[in-house]
Design a protein around this motif. Structure first.
Motif, mmCIF file in Angstrom:
data_model
loop_
_atom_site.group_PDB
_atom_site.id
_atom_site.type_symbol
_atom_site.label_atom_id
_atom_site.label_comp_id
_atom_site.label_asym_id
_atom_site.label_seq_id
_atom_site.Cartn_x
_atom_site.Cartn_y
_atom_site.Cartn_z
ATOM 1 N N VAL A 154 29.182 84.603 9.023
ATOM 2 C CA VAL A 154 29.258 85.132 10.379
ATOM 3 C C VAL A 154 29.406 83.985 11.359
ATOM 4 C CG1 VAL A 154 28.041 86.445 12.156
ATOM 5 C CG2 VAL A 154 27.808 87.094 9.755
ATOM 6 N N THR A 155 30.391 84.105 12.252
ATOM 7 C CA THR A 155 30.637 83.109 13.291
ATOM 8 C C THR A 155 30.744 83.829 14.621
ATOM 9 O OG1 THR A 155 31.919 81.809 11.710
ATOM 10 C CG2 THR A 155 32.175 81.252 14.029
ATOM 11 N N VAL A 156 30.181 83.245 15.667
ATOM 12 C CA VAL A 156 30.341 83.769 17.023
ATOM 13 C C VAL A 156 31.017 82.689 17.848
ATOM 14 C CG1 VAL A 156 29.208 84.724 19.051
ATOM 15 C CG2 VAL A 156 28.260 85.184 16.776
ATOM 16 N N ILE A 157 32.026 83.103 18.599
ATOM 17 C CA ILE A 157 32.776 82.159 19.437
ATOM 18 C C ILE A 157 32.978 82.741 20.830
ATOM 19 C CG2 ILE A 157 34.019 81.121 17.499
ATOM 20 C CD1 ILE A 157 36.487 82.822 18.449
ATOM 21 N N ASP A 158 33.176 81.856 21.784
ATOM 22 C CA ASP A 158 33.609 82.269 23.115
ATOM 23 C C ASP A 158 35.129 82.227 23.093
ATOM 24 O OD1 ASP A 158 33.974 82.806 25.814
ATOM 25 O OD2 ASP A 158 33.209 80.870 26.495
ATOM 26 N N ALA A 159 35.751 83.331 23.456
ATOM 27 C CA ALA A 159 37.210 83.411 23.557
ATOM 28 C C ALA A 159 37.558 83.578 25.039
ATOM 29 C CB ALA A 159 37.738 84.577 22.719
ATOM 30 N N PRO A 160 37.524 82.487 25.813
ATOM 31 C CA PRO A 160 37.693 82.599 27.261
ATOM 32 C C PRO A 160 39.027 83.197 27.694
ATOM 33 C CG PRO A 160 37.715 80.296 26.573
ATOM 34 C CD PRO A 160 37.352 81.101 25.378
ATOM 35 N N ASP A 161 40.080 83.006 26.927
ATOM 36 C CA ASP A 161 41.369 83.592 27.295
ATOM 37 C C ASP A 161 41.325 85.120 27.266
ATOM 38 O OD1 ASP A 161 42.381 81.062 27.639
ATOM 39 O OD2 ASP A 161 43.403 81.007 25.705
ATOM 40 N N ALA A 162 40.434 85.666 26.444
ATOM 41 C CA ALA A 162 40.260 87.122 26.349
ATOM 42 C C ALA A 162 39.039 87.588 27.150
ATOM 43 C CB ALA A 162 40.105 87.546 24.890
ATOM 44 N N ARG A 172 35.818 87.166 26.506
ATOM 45 C CA ARG A 172 34.829 87.804 25.654
ATOM 46 C C ARG A 172 34.315 86.829 24.601
ATOM 47 N NH1 ARG A 172 38.415 92.133 22.128
ATOM 48 N NH2 ARG A 172 39.201 90.678 20.560
ATOM 49 N N TYR A 173 33.125 87.137 24.123
ATOM 50 C CA TYR A 173 32.587 86.472 22.942
ATOM 51 C C TYR A 173 32.963 87.352 21.764
ATOM 52 C CZ TYR A 173 29.774 83.422 25.872
ATOM 53 O OH TYR A 173 29.377 82.481 26.792
ATOM 54 N N GLU A 174 33.250 86.729 20.641
ATOM 55 C CA GLU A 174 33.657 87.478 19.451
ATOM 56 C C GLU A 174 32.772 87.106 18.277
ATOM 57 O OE1 GLU A 174 38.414 87.725 20.584
ATOM 58 O OE2 GLU A 174 37.778 86.345 18.991
ATOM 59 N N VAL A 175 32.404 88.109 17.490
ATOM 60 C CA VAL A 175 31.696 87.862 16.246
ATOM 61 C C VAL A 175 32.696 88.122 15.125
ATOM 62 C CG1 VAL A 175 30.668 90.189 16.115
ATOM 63 C CG2 VAL A 175 29.619 88.298 14.867
ATOM 64 N N VAL A 176 32.798 87.151 14.230
ATOM 65 C CA VAL A 176 33.793 87.175 13.157
ATOM 66 C C VAL A 176 33.050 87.100 11.830
ATOM 67 C CG1 VAL A 176 35.775 85.955 12.172
ATOM 68 C CG2 VAL A 176 35.476 86.049 14.661
ATOM 69 N N VAL A 177 33.391 87.989 10.914
ATOM 70 C CA VAL A 177 32.776 88.015 9.586
ATOM 71 C C VAL A 177 33.858 87.755 8.556
ATOM 72 C CG1 VAL A 177 31.552 89.434 7.899
ATOM 73 C CG2 VAL A 177 30.998 89.641 10.323
ATOM 74 N N GLY A 178 33.713 86.660 7.836
ATOM 75 C CA GLY A 178 34.684 86.320 6.805
ATOM 76 C C GLY A 178 36.109 86.246 7.325
ATOM 77 N N GLY A 179 36.279 85.773 8.547
ATOM 78 C CA GLY A 179 37.609 85.651 9.132
ATOM 79 C C GLY A 179 38.133 86.898 9.814
ATOM 80 N N PHE A 232 32.735 92.347 19.727
ATOM 81 C CA PHE A 232 32.945 91.492 20.892
ATOM 82 C C PHE A 232 32.045 91.927 22.039
ATOM 83 C CE2 PHE A 232 36.089 94.862 20.707
ATOM 84 C CZ PHE A 232 35.956 95.476 21.941
ATOM 85 N N ALA A 233 31.818 90.990 22.952
ATOM 86 C CA ALA A 233 31.084 91.236 24.189
ATOM 87 C C ALA A 233 31.974 90.750 25.331
ATOM 88 C CB ALA A 233 29.748 90.507 24.192
ATOM 89 N N GLU A 234 32.476 91.689 26.105
ATOM 90 C CA GLU A 234 33.379 91.345 27.207
ATOM 91 C C GLU A 234 32.586 90.879 28.419
ATOM 92 O OE1 GLU A 234 35.436 95.087 27.612
ATOM 93 O OE2 GLU A 234 36.980 94.442 26.191
ATOM 94 N N HIS A 286 30.763 95.014 28.542
ATOM 95 C CA HIS A 286 30.909 95.918 27.397
ATOM 96 C C HIS A 286 30.695 95.145 26.109
ATOM 97 C CE1 HIS A 286 32.465 99.238 24.990
ATOM 98 N NE2 HIS A 286 33.278 98.390 24.381
ATOM 99 N N THR A 287 29.930 95.739 25.195
ATOM 100 C CA THR A 287 29.734 95.157 23.872
ATOM 101 C C THR A 287 30.092 96.211 22.843
ATOM 102 O OG1 THR A 287 27.952 93.742 24.673
ATOM 103 C CG2 THR A 287 28.063 94.095 22.293
ATOM 104 N N GLU A 288 30.806 95.793 21.808
ATOM 105 C CA GLU A 288 31.255 96.746 20.794
ATOM 106 C C GLU A 288 31.266 96.081 19.419
ATOM 107 O OE1 GLU A 288 35.362 99.215 19.895
ATOM 108 O OE2 GLU A 288 34.776 98.847 21.972
ATOM 109 N N THR A 289 30.765 96.813 18.439
ATOM 110 C CA THR A 289 30.895 96.405 17.048
ATOM 111 C C THR A 289 31.887 97.364 16.411
ATOM 112 O OG1 THR A 289 28.595 95.667 16.993
ATOM 113 C CG2 THR A 289 29.661 96.012 14.880
#
Length: 106
Positions: A3-11, A13-20, A25-27, A39-42
């Motif tokens: 599990v990786t969490v990143i900030d995706a400033p161009d979008a 939102r923060y994104e949670v990525v599992v196995g790629g 995401f959290a907008e 907004h947060t959504e899984t």
């Protein structure tokens, strides 16, 4: 589970990525020294694994590290703060707490 969490400033939102694979995401809106979570959504196939909490904890920690005030308009982000006021409430400006339903959390 990788599990990786990143900030995706161009979008914005923060994104949670599992196995790629994007799992949620959290907008946000960032303006000056304030980050407003909207907004947060899984994604359904990743529900029930605690990923939303991992995502929001990372995002709030990042806001703290960056010195940002937090406006939790997203109900999920607001609930994480309400359940953990000793950890996160200080990020919400005192004058915004009452209107966000966080006034009596300390």
């Amino acid at each position: 589970m990788n599990v990786t969490v990143i900030d995706a400033p161009d979008a914005s939102r923060y994104e949670v990525v599992v196995g790629g694979t994007l799992a949620g995401f959290a907008e946000y809106r960032l303006e000056g020294g304030i980050i407003a979570f909207t907004h947060t959504e899984t994604l359904p196939e990743f529900a029930g694994q605690g990923l939303a909490r991992t995502l929001v904890d990372f995002a709030l920690g990042d806001a703290r590290a960056r010195g940002l005030d937090v406006l939790p308009f997203c109900p999920y982000v607001r609930s994480v703060i309400a359940r953990n006021p000793g950890t996160w409430l200080d990020l919400v400006p005192a004058d915004a707490r009452e209107r966000l339903g966080l006034a009596d959390q300390r």
